[in-house]
Design a protein around this motif. Structure first.
Motif, PDB file in Angstrom:
ATOM      1  N   ALA A 281      -8.894   4.050  11.676  1.00  0.00           N
ATOM      2  CA  ALA A 281     -10.248   4.448  11.267  1.00  0.00           C
ATOM      3  C   ALA A 281     -11.358   3.596  11.883  1.00  0.00           C
TER       4      ALA A 281
ATOM      5  N   ALA B 196      -5.639   5.381   8.487  1.00  0.00           N
ATOM      6  CA  ALA B 196      -6.536   4.344   7.961  1.00  0.00           C
ATOM      7  C   ALA B 196      -6.608   3.177   8.935  1.00  0.00           C
TER       8      ALA B 196
ATOM      9  N   LEU C 268       0.845   4.259  -2.887  1.00  0.00           N
ATOM     10  CA  LEU C 268       0.694   5.696  -2.627  1.00  0.00           C
ATOM     11  C   LEU C 268       1.883   6.494  -3.159  1.00  0.00           C
TER      12      LEU C 268
ATOM     13  N   LEU D  37      -1.036   8.632   6.288  1.00  0.00           N
ATOM     14  CA  LEU D  37      -2.348   8.305   5.731  1.00  0.00           C
ATOM     15  C   LEU D  37      -2.728   6.860   6.063  1.00  0.00           C
ATOM     16  N   LEU D  38      -1.758   5.963   5.946  1.00  0.00           N
ATOM     17  CA  LEU D  38      -2.028   4.553   6.243  1.00  0.00           C
ATOM     18  C   LEU D  38      -2.228   4.345   7.744  1.00  0.00           C
TER      19      LEU D  38
ATOM     20  N   ALA E  41       0.839  -1.202   0.000  1.00  0.00           N
ATOM     21  CA  ALA E  41       0.000   0.000   0.000  1.00  0.00           C
ATOM     22  C   ALA E  41       0.873   1.251   0.000  1.00  0.00           C
TER      23      ALA E  41
ATOM     24  N   ALA F 284      -0.122  16.350  -3.614  1.00  0.00           N
ATOM     25  CA  ALA F 284       1.298  16.050  -3.381  1.00  0.00           C
ATOM     26  C   ALA F 284       2.100  16.384  -4.636  1.00  0.00           C
TER      27      ALA F 284
ATOM     28  N   VAL G 243      -3.981  -1.961  -5.562  1.00  0.00           N
ATOM     29  CA  VAL G 243      -3.912  -2.299  -4.144  1.00  0.00           C
ATOM     30  C   VAL G 243      -5.146  -1.802  -3.388  1.00  0.00           C
TER      31      VAL G 243
ATOM     32  N   PHE H 189      -7.706   9.741  -1.201  1.00  0.00           N
ATOM     33  CA  PHE H 189      -6.524   9.190  -1.877  1.00  0.00           C
ATOM     34  C   PHE H 189      -6.186  10.019  -3.119  1.00  0.00           C
TER      35      PHE H 189
ATOM     36  N   GLU I  57       7.979   8.569  -5.493  1.00  0.00           N
ATOM     37  CA  GLU I  57       7.149   9.780  -5.514  1.00  0.00           C
ATOM     38  C   GLU I  57       7.772  10.863  -6.405  1.00  0.00           C
TER      39      GLU I  57
ATOM     40  N   GLN J 275       4.136  11.203   4.367  1.00  0.00           N
ATOM     41  CA  GLN J 275       2.714  11.511   4.238  1.00  0.00           C
ATOM     42  C   GLN J 275       1.907  10.232   3.980  1.00  0.00           C
TER      43      GLN J 275
ATOM     44  N   THR K 121       6.837   9.484   1.216  1.00  0.00           N
ATOM     45  CA  THR K 121       6.798   8.377   2.172  1.00  0.00           C
ATOM     46  C   THR K 121       6.143   8.739   3.501  1.00  0.00           C
TER      47      THR K 121
ATOM     48  N   PRO L 184      -7.951  -0.329   2.870  1.00  0.00           N
ATOM     49  CA  PRO L 184      -9.096  -0.115   3.760  1.00  0.00           C
ATOM     50  C   PRO L 184      -8.852   1.114   4.632  1.00  0.00           C
ATOM     51  N   GLY L 185      -9.887   1.871   4.865  1.00  0.00           N
ATOM     52  CA  GLY L 185      -9.766   3.021   5.770  1.00  0.00           C
ATOM     53  C   GLY L 185      -9.370   4.314   5.070  1.00  0.00           C
ATOM     54  N   VAL L 186      -8.955   4.239   3.800  1.00  0.00           N
ATOM     55  CA  VAL L 186      -8.651   5.469   3.060  1.00  0.00           C
ATOM     56  C   VAL L 186      -9.695   5.628   1.958  1.00  0.00           C
TER      57      VAL L 186
ATOM     58  N   VAL M  22       2.796  10.527  -3.598  1.00  0.00           N
ATOM     59  CA  VAL M  22       2.668  10.898  -2.186  1.00  0.00           C
ATOM     60  C   VAL M  22       3.974  10.542  -1.468  1.00  0.00           C
TER      61      VAL M  22
END
Lengths: 429, 252
Positions: free
Chosen positions: A401, A398, A381, A394-395, A377, B107, B90, B100, B75, A390, A388, B93-95, A386
């Motif tokens: 959450a 999550a 991102l 975010l994860l 994941a 970014a 991928v 996203f 990135e 950040q 690392t 969950p939760g985002v 995005v």
């Protein structure tokens, strides 16, 4: 059974350092009984099974360990944007000037220190009663100690559907303060109330909240424990739920060398619902313990425990959660999840999930995991641009959450998410 | 635009050479397809270009508009305008998908020194792009790829491409797991993004995707090398005769 010598000595020393109020009024008998309970149980010791993962020494010792106070910087005070009734305590002492008038339609609210001047009071049926019920089958001596010696607290009798939350604001300004507050909330049939709590309260804080929820009543509780790192806290919530009633409690803990949050829930009316959740973040010598005991003693009740901890740089997280389903409690729906996100190899998560079921028609599930950030994941991102750090934040949010989503009110939920994000961005504030 | 010279790559954890000298040049506005049997190194090429861990470049180079890609973090490559549509998108969950997408867009804007887009502006922007791809608002509200069908996941990849507006898009087996209708929908999305300034590298095992996304150039990859390069007719040849005739002598 006689207590072991070490424990007896520690208990005696602590009791000798405490003093009962001169005029306890209607709380007198409850306080005396609680003193006797503490004497019989003894205060928690290192060898107690229930304190296997958390050393009780600093919570038990007669003097509170010194704890530096902390300035929150530019972070707005918690729940500042919420329309609520504010009750302020500084190091456990009521601050009248900073508090709102203790009046709100649909409920009666008083301070314990004032209310106990009379001989009769509605809270007599709650104060120390739910705590005492919660002493079986496991001893919770620090709660009994609180019933005996609490100096103040808030008593709320709710008869209507109250939309404006009552907010207990706890400030910590003295490095040596040792606060003990005891709150009682009684919700009559169909009544509704949300209680908010925020702040570190004291160098050492022993807090008890007893909540009696009558049939079809609804109680919500959202708490943040303050970013002071050196403070210590042992908190207990005791609640008893009537038919078709609802109890929901969420706690956010960021920092703190010692936090033990116990929640003892008894579902005594059919179709009742109890949810208890927590999101904890810490690093270094952070130690955070969630201990939950839920008793299903009625038909078709639902209970949910969702605890998430983010641990870094050697931090320790503890979860002890039990669901007890009594023989008659058919159609019980019990769910329990405890998870930790370990951001490095030094941190640890100690979990003891337990189920004890005596009914034959129940659905109970439980799970406990520890893990690192999902690398796949993270790459996904990053491949979208995005950075690392950040992406990791975010994860992490999550991951938290599921616990945060237990807060029904959107504004309160968003505030909690902002605070969690703020903590991650500050990397230990 | 994308220039790969003699790229050699091995797995980090084991001594296994995957890419053995790949040469490739994709110009602006061009669509190149890479075809090849399983295990030929097609997906490895896409991962190495996008910067995934686990691979070690042992020789050669890869540049995007003259900038060395291989030294950059994933990135940073994205901010340069490189985009990989994953073979297996991928689930996070939760985002929320919306969060996203906005996080990614902002970014990249930040990396380019541009102002971040406000929530309101972004909402308008994303709705417009989603509509063009026939993605319903519900998919934006759900957590990233969680519970999405195969087709929804791939369309979500194309949506990301549409909002991030990359210069160079790599599509890794975008047709895998899709039925014909879903594949058409995805191909339409890709075709809508074909512009003069944008390059595409379409990695696929089967020719059928190339019926819908018409390539300018087709490369056959085998055993870590490009073994043949030709026009769209090359894909048809593979479709009719299989890969056997293109295989490297070592494999044959």
């Amino acid at each position: 059974m006689a207590l072991p010598k070490v424990k007896q000595t520690a208990t005696e020393e602590r009791l000798a350092a405490m003093s009962l109020p001169e005029a306890p009024g209607w709380t007198g008998p409850a306080r005396d009984a609680a003193v006797a309970r503490v004497g019989a149980m003894g205060l928690p010791g290192r060898r107690d099974e229930y304190w296997k993962f958390t050393r009780p020494d600093t919570l038990v010792q007669a003097e509170a360990p010194r704890a530096a106070t902390f300035e929150g910087g530019d972070e707005a005070p918690t729940f500042d944007g919420i329309d609520r009734l504010k009750v302020v305590f500084v190091d456990g002492v009521f601050d009248e000037a900073a508090s709102d008038d203790l009046a709100l339609e649909g409920l009666k609210i008083e301070r314990l220190a004032e209310a106990q001047k009379s001989d009769l009071h509605w809270a007599r049926d709650v104060y120390g009663r739910l705590e005492e019920r919660g002493q079986s089958p496991v001893d919770r001596p620090l709660a009994a100690l609180n019933t005996a010696f609490a100096t103040d607290g808030i008593l709320i009798h709710v008869s209507g559907k109250v939309t404006k939350p009552v907010h207990f604001v706890y400030h910590h300004k003295s490095e040596t303060s040792d606060a003990m507050l005891h709150h009682c909330v009684k919700l009559e049939e169909g009544a509704e109330l949300t209680v908010l709590e925020s702040g570190p309260a004291a160098a050492r804080f022993n807090n008890v909240m007893e909540v009696e929820v009558a049939d079809t009543a609804r109680f919500a509780h959202i708490r943040t424990q303050g970013r002071d790192h050196e403070r210590r806290a042992a908190t207990h919530i005791f609640t008893r739920l009537g038919t078709e009633s609802t109890f929901k409690s969420f706690t956010m803990t960021a920092n703190g060398v010692m936090t033990r949050n116990e929640c003892v829930i008894e579902l005594t009316g059919d179709d009742a619902v109890a949810h208890v959740a927590g999101a904890a973040l810490g690093d270094g010598d952070f130690h955070h313990d969630d201990t939950v005991f839920i008793t299903h003693d009625a038909v078709n009740c639902e209970s949910r425990q969702v605890f998430k901890k983010v641990l870094r740089n050697g931090a320790t997280g503890v979860f002890q959660g039990k669901i007890l389903v009594k023989a008659g409690a058919q159609k019980t729906d019990g769910y329990q999840i405890s998870q930790s996100l370990l951001l490095d190899g030094d941190s640890q998560f100690l979990a003891k999930p337990e189920l004890e079921i005596y009914a034959d028609d129940v659905a109970c599930s439980h799970g406990s995991t520890s893990g690192a950030i999902d690398e796949t994941a993270l790459f996904y991102l990053r491949s979208r641009g995005v950075p690392t750090q950040q992406a990791t934040d975010l994860l992490t949010l999550a991951f938290l959450a599921e616990a945060v989503d237990e807060i029904d009110d959107e504004a309160l939920r968003e505030e909690i998410v902002d605070r969690l994000r703020g903590w991650l961005e500050r990397r230990r504030g | 635009m994308l220039e790969i010279k003699n790229l050699q790559v091995k797995l980090e954890e084991e001594d296994k050479q995957i890419l053995k000298g790949v040469d490739l040049k994709v110009g602006a506005g061009e669509v190149h397809a890479i075809m090849g049997p399983n295990g030929s190194g097609k997906s490895t090429l896409s991962y190495v270009l996008s910067g995934r861990d686990g691979y070690e470049v042992t020789g050669g180079e890869a540049t995007l508009d003259g900038e060395d890609l291989l030294d950059l973090e994933p990135e940073e490559r994205a901010a340069l305008g490189l985009f990989l549509a994953f073979q297996y998108p991928v689930e996070i969950p939760g985002v929320g998908n919306m969060t996203f997408l906005r996080t990614a867009v902002n970014a990249q804007r930040k990396a380019k020194g541009e102002d971040e887009m406000s929530a309101a502006d972004f909402l308008k922007f994303i709705r417009e792009r989603a509509k063009a791809l026939k993605i319903d608002a519900d998919m934006l509200k759900r957590p990233v790829n969680v519970g999405f069908s195969g087709g929804e996941k791939k369309r979500n990849e194309i949506l990301q491409m549409a909002v991030l507006e990359p210069k160079m898009c790599i599509l890794d087996e975008t047709d895998s797991g899709l039925d014909v209708d879903a594949m058409k929908l995805v191909a339409e999305g890709v075709n809508a993004l074909r512009t003069e300034g944008r390059g595409f590298l379409v990695i696929t095992h089967y020719q059928r995707l190339l019926d819908h996304i018409k390539p300018d150039v087709v490369h056959i990859m085998s055993n870590g090398k490009i073994v043949k390069t030709g026009g769209p007719e090359l894909a048809l040849e593979v479709e009719n005769n299989g890969y056997a005739e293109f295989l490297d002598t070592e494999e044959a």
